[in-house]
Scaffold this motif. Structure first.
Motif, PDB file in Angstrom:
ATOM      1  N   ASP A 232     -31.464 -25.249  75.429  1.00  0.00           N
ATOM      2  CA  ASP A 232     -30.578 -24.053  75.189  1.00  0.00           C
ATOM      3  C   ASP A 232     -31.045 -22.686  75.990  1.00  0.00           C
ATOM      4  OD1 ASP A 232     -29.017 -25.337  73.530  1.00  0.00           O
ATOM      5  OD2 ASP A 232     -29.864 -24.357  71.684  1.00  0.00           O
ATOM      6  N   VAL A 233     -32.542 -22.634  76.075  1.00  0.00           N
ATOM      7  CA  VAL A 233     -33.138 -21.516  76.509  1.00  0.00           C
ATOM      8  C   VAL A 233     -33.703 -21.643  77.926  1.00  0.00           C
ATOM      9  CG1 VAL A 233     -35.171 -19.456  76.264  1.00  0.00           C
ATOM     10  CG2 VAL A 233     -33.593 -20.563  74.200  1.00  0.00           C
ATOM     11  N   TYR A 234     -34.358 -22.630  78.245  1.00  0.00           N
ATOM     12  CA  TYR A 234     -34.816 -22.985  79.536  1.00  0.00           C
ATOM     13  C   TYR A 234     -34.081 -23.855  80.565  1.00  0.00           C
ATOM     14  CZ  TYR A 234     -39.501 -20.980  78.093  1.00  0.00           C
ATOM     15  OH  TYR A 234     -40.214 -20.239  77.641  1.00  0.00           O
ATOM     16  N   GLY A 235     -33.079 -24.626  79.973  1.00  0.00           N
ATOM     17  CA  GLY A 235     -32.059 -25.579  80.855  1.00  0.00           C
ATOM     18  C   GLY A 235     -32.629 -26.641  81.176  1.00  0.00           C
ATOM     19  N   VAL A 236     -33.751 -27.307  80.317  1.00  0.00           N
ATOM     20  CA  VAL A 236     -34.452 -28.538  80.752  1.00  0.00           C
ATOM     21  C   VAL A 236     -34.484 -29.539  79.185  1.00  0.00           C
ATOM     22  CG1 VAL A 236     -35.853 -27.590  82.375  1.00  0.00           C
ATOM     23  CG2 VAL A 236     -36.626 -27.936  80.074  1.00  0.00           C
ATOM     24  N   HIS A 237     -34.215 -31.062  79.742  1.00  0.00           N
ATOM     25  CA  HIS A 237     -34.426 -31.663  78.669  1.00  0.00           C
ATOM     26  C   HIS A 237     -35.972 -31.982  78.832  1.00  0.00           C
ATOM     27  CE1 HIS A 237     -30.350 -32.798  78.277  1.00  0.00           C
ATOM     28  NE2 HIS A 237     -30.222 -32.890  79.420  1.00  0.00           N
ATOM     29  N   ALA A 238     -36.564 -32.349  77.518  1.00  0.00           N
ATOM     30  CA  ALA A 238     -38.104 -32.225  77.389  1.00  0.00           C
ATOM     31  C   ALA A 238     -38.385 -33.115  76.213  1.00  0.00           C
ATOM     32  CB  ALA A 238     -38.742 -30.901  77.714  1.00  0.00           C
ATOM     33  N   ARG A 239     -39.478 -33.709  76.550  1.00  0.00           N
ATOM     34  CA  ARG A 239     -40.142 -34.337  75.165  1.00  0.00           C
ATOM     35  C   ARG A 239     -41.142 -33.319  74.525  1.00  0.00           C
ATOM     36  NH1 ARG A 239     -43.111 -38.595  75.999  1.00  0.00           N
ATOM     37  NH2 ARG A 239     -43.383 -38.227  78.131  1.00  0.00           N
ATOM     38  N   VAL A 240     -41.213 -33.191  73.209  1.00  0.00           N
ATOM     39  CA  VAL A 240     -42.251 -32.463  72.513  1.00  0.00           C
ATOM     40  C   VAL A 240     -43.009 -33.450  71.864  1.00  0.00           C
ATOM     41  CG1 VAL A 240     -42.758 -30.572  71.054  1.00  0.00           C
ATOM     42  CG2 VAL A 240     -40.733 -30.324  72.472  1.00  0.00           C
ATOM     43  N   GLU A 241     -44.168 -33.459  72.200  1.00  0.00           N
ATOM     44  CA  GLU A 241     -45.265 -34.599  71.725  1.00  0.00           C
ATOM     45  C   GLU A 241     -46.218 -33.935  70.795  1.00  0.00           C
ATOM     46  OE1 GLU A 241     -45.134 -37.564  71.989  1.00  0.00           O
ATOM     47  OE2 GLU A 241     -43.617 -38.096  73.706  1.00  0.00           O
ATOM     48  N   ARG A 242     -46.410 -34.576  69.647  1.00  0.00           N
ATOM     49  CA  ARG A 242     -47.432 -33.862  68.874  1.00  0.00           C
ATOM     50  C   ARG A 242     -48.726 -34.811  68.561  1.00  0.00           C
ATOM     51  NH1 ARG A 242     -42.802 -31.776  67.538  1.00  0.00           N
ATOM     52  NH2 ARG A 242     -42.510 -29.702  66.666  1.00  0.00           N
ATOM     53  N   ILE A 243     -49.786 -34.424  69.024  1.00  0.00           N
ATOM     54  CA  ILE A 243     -51.046 -35.225  69.009  1.00  0.00           C
ATOM     55  C   ILE A 243     -51.979 -34.236  68.097  1.00  0.00           C
ATOM     56  CG2 ILE A 243     -53.049 -35.728  70.610  1.00  0.00           C
ATOM     57  CD1 ILE A 243     -51.197 -35.477  72.929  1.00  0.00           C
ATOM     58  N   GLY A 244     -52.205 -34.762  66.893  1.00  0.00           N
ATOM     59  CA  GLY A 244     -52.847 -34.005  65.791  1.00  0.00           C
ATOM     60  C   GLY A 244     -52.014 -32.882  65.267  1.00  0.00           C
ATOM     61  N   ASP A 245     -52.431 -31.672  65.369  1.00  0.00           N
ATOM     62  CA  ASP A 245     -51.974 -30.485  65.066  1.00  0.00           C
ATOM     63  C   ASP A 245     -51.452 -29.704  66.132  1.00  0.00           C
ATOM     64  OD1 ASP A 245     -54.306 -29.639  65.912  1.00  0.00           O
ATOM     65  OD2 ASP A 245     -54.735 -28.467  64.327  1.00  0.00           O
ATOM     66  N   GLN A 246     -51.744 -30.447  67.444  1.00  0.00           N
ATOM     67  CA  GLN A 246     -51.294 -29.789  68.719  1.00  0.00           C
ATOM     68  C   GLN A 246     -49.980 -30.009  69.169  1.00  0.00           C
ATOM     69  OE1 GLN A 246     -53.175 -27.461  69.956  1.00  0.00           O
ATOM     70  NE2 GLN A 246     -54.595 -27.724  68.445  1.00  0.00           N
ATOM     71  N   VAL A 247     -49.179 -29.353  69.896  1.00  0.00           N
ATOM     72  CA  VAL A 247     -47.938 -29.686  70.578  1.00  0.00           C
ATOM     73  C   VAL A 247     -48.141 -29.468  72.088  1.00  0.00           C
ATOM     74  CG1 VAL A 247     -45.355 -28.673  70.747  1.00  0.00           C
ATOM     75  CG2 VAL A 247     -46.847 -28.236  68.646  1.00  0.00           C
ATOM     76  N   VAL A 248     -47.608 -30.663  72.846  1.00  0.00           N
ATOM     77  CA  VAL A 248     -47.475 -30.707  74.078  1.00  0.00           C
ATOM     78  C   VAL A 248     -46.160 -30.815  74.689  1.00  0.00           C
ATOM     79  CG1 VAL A 248     -48.058 -31.941  76.309  1.00  0.00           C
ATOM     80  CG2 VAL A 248     -49.698 -31.757  74.253  1.00  0.00           C
ATOM     81  N   VAL A 249     -45.488 -30.095  75.569  1.00  0.00           N
ATOM     82  CA  VAL A 249     -44.329 -29.695  76.060  1.00  0.00           C
ATOM     83  C   VAL A 249     -44.319 -30.707  77.343  1.00  0.00           C
ATOM     84  CG1 VAL A 249     -42.406 -28.335  76.760  1.00  0.00           C
ATOM     85  CG2 VAL A 249     -43.790 -27.789  74.919  1.00  0.00           C
TER      86      VAL A 249
END
Length: 261
Positions: A232-249
């Motif tokens: 919606d905001v950035y205009g990109v398809h992206a995966r959001v991975e969660r590694i432990g308590d961290q978020v990686v875009v």
């Protein structure tokens, strides 16, 4: 610092001539002792909001920190409470690094302790070796670290950082974000503009997403940094991975432009 201090921003508006850059924006409460990331695409209004909070650009609306009305502070009071780091230091100055930090502290530290305190700030950021270098001799990354030193020199309770890691290599990014976290743990309310969403996810307690001068979402990185928001905001398809308590875009492709037919 009292545990109840929090920054409340209500109906904030900023105009550039006839153009309203920010129109009646209210933000979620920002507590002392936390790190808040302002994120959003170019033109979302992140830097404008930060400058308005620091009262560098004219604005309207309520700005309260605890029981303190920021708009009623005298210049010296404001300088002691608020630290601001711009995107870039001005060019063409003959000051050395330590002189620039001393200038930033004047009025907040007794004259006899200025140099000692300036050295301590530079040591904290691991740049004391640059003390006698002219600002105009520094690399972009070194200037950014000196700008951070100037911003934290007075031990502000409100710290506003505009893209504090944009010119830094990975090791320096880590060092700066560790210091940002430490400053929050010492009691400051830290608000920073970030383009790197993975940094925001790792280091921020709260993420505020802005879109064309408007508030899109507020919450924890886990709640806010979602594929739907990125589309919606950035205009990109992206995966959001969660590694432990961290978020990686992980951006994958651009969202096709919407048809205007």
């Amino acid at each position: 610092m009292t545990v109840h201090e929090q920054l409340v921003v209500t109906a904030l508006s900023v105009s550039y001539g006839r153009r309203k850059a920010i129109d009646g924006l209210s933000l979620a409460t920002i507590r002392a002792g936390t790190v808040t990331a302002l994120v959003g695409p170019n033109g979302a209004g992140k830097s404008t909001i930060l400058k308005a909070l620091a009262q560098i650009v004219p604005s309207t609306g309520a700005l309260l920190f605890g029981s303190t009305n920021l708009r009623l502070l005298k210049p010296r009071e404001r300088a002691g409470l608020i630290g601001f780091m711009p995107q870039a230091l001005p060019q063409g100055t003959e000051l050395t690094v330590i002189e620039s930090v001393i200038v930033a502290m004047q009025g907040a530290v007794s004259k006899g302790g200025l140099e000692r305190q300036a050295v301590a700030v530079l040591q904290r950021l691991n740049i004391v070796q640059l003390s006698l270098s002219s600002l105009d001799q520094l690399s972009g990354g070194e200037r950014q670290l000196v700008s951070l030193a100037q911003a934290i020199a007075r031990s502000p309770r409100l710290l506003f950082l505009d893209e504090p890691t944009s010119a830094l290599d990975l090791a320096r990014q880590l060092q700066v974000m560790q210091q940002v976290r430490a400053l929050a743990e010492e009691g400051a309310a830290v608000i920073m503009v970030l383009h790197d969403l993975s940094l925001a996810a790792r280091w921020a307690d709260q993420v505020i997403v802005l879109d064309r001068g408007r508030l899109y979402a507020t919450g924890s990185p886990q709640d806010v940094l979602t594929p739907a928001m990125l589309a919606d905001v950035y205009g990109v398809h992206a995966r959001v991975e969660r590694i432990g308590d961290q978020v990686v875009v992980l951006p994958e492709s651009a969202v096709p432009p919407r048809s205007t037919v």
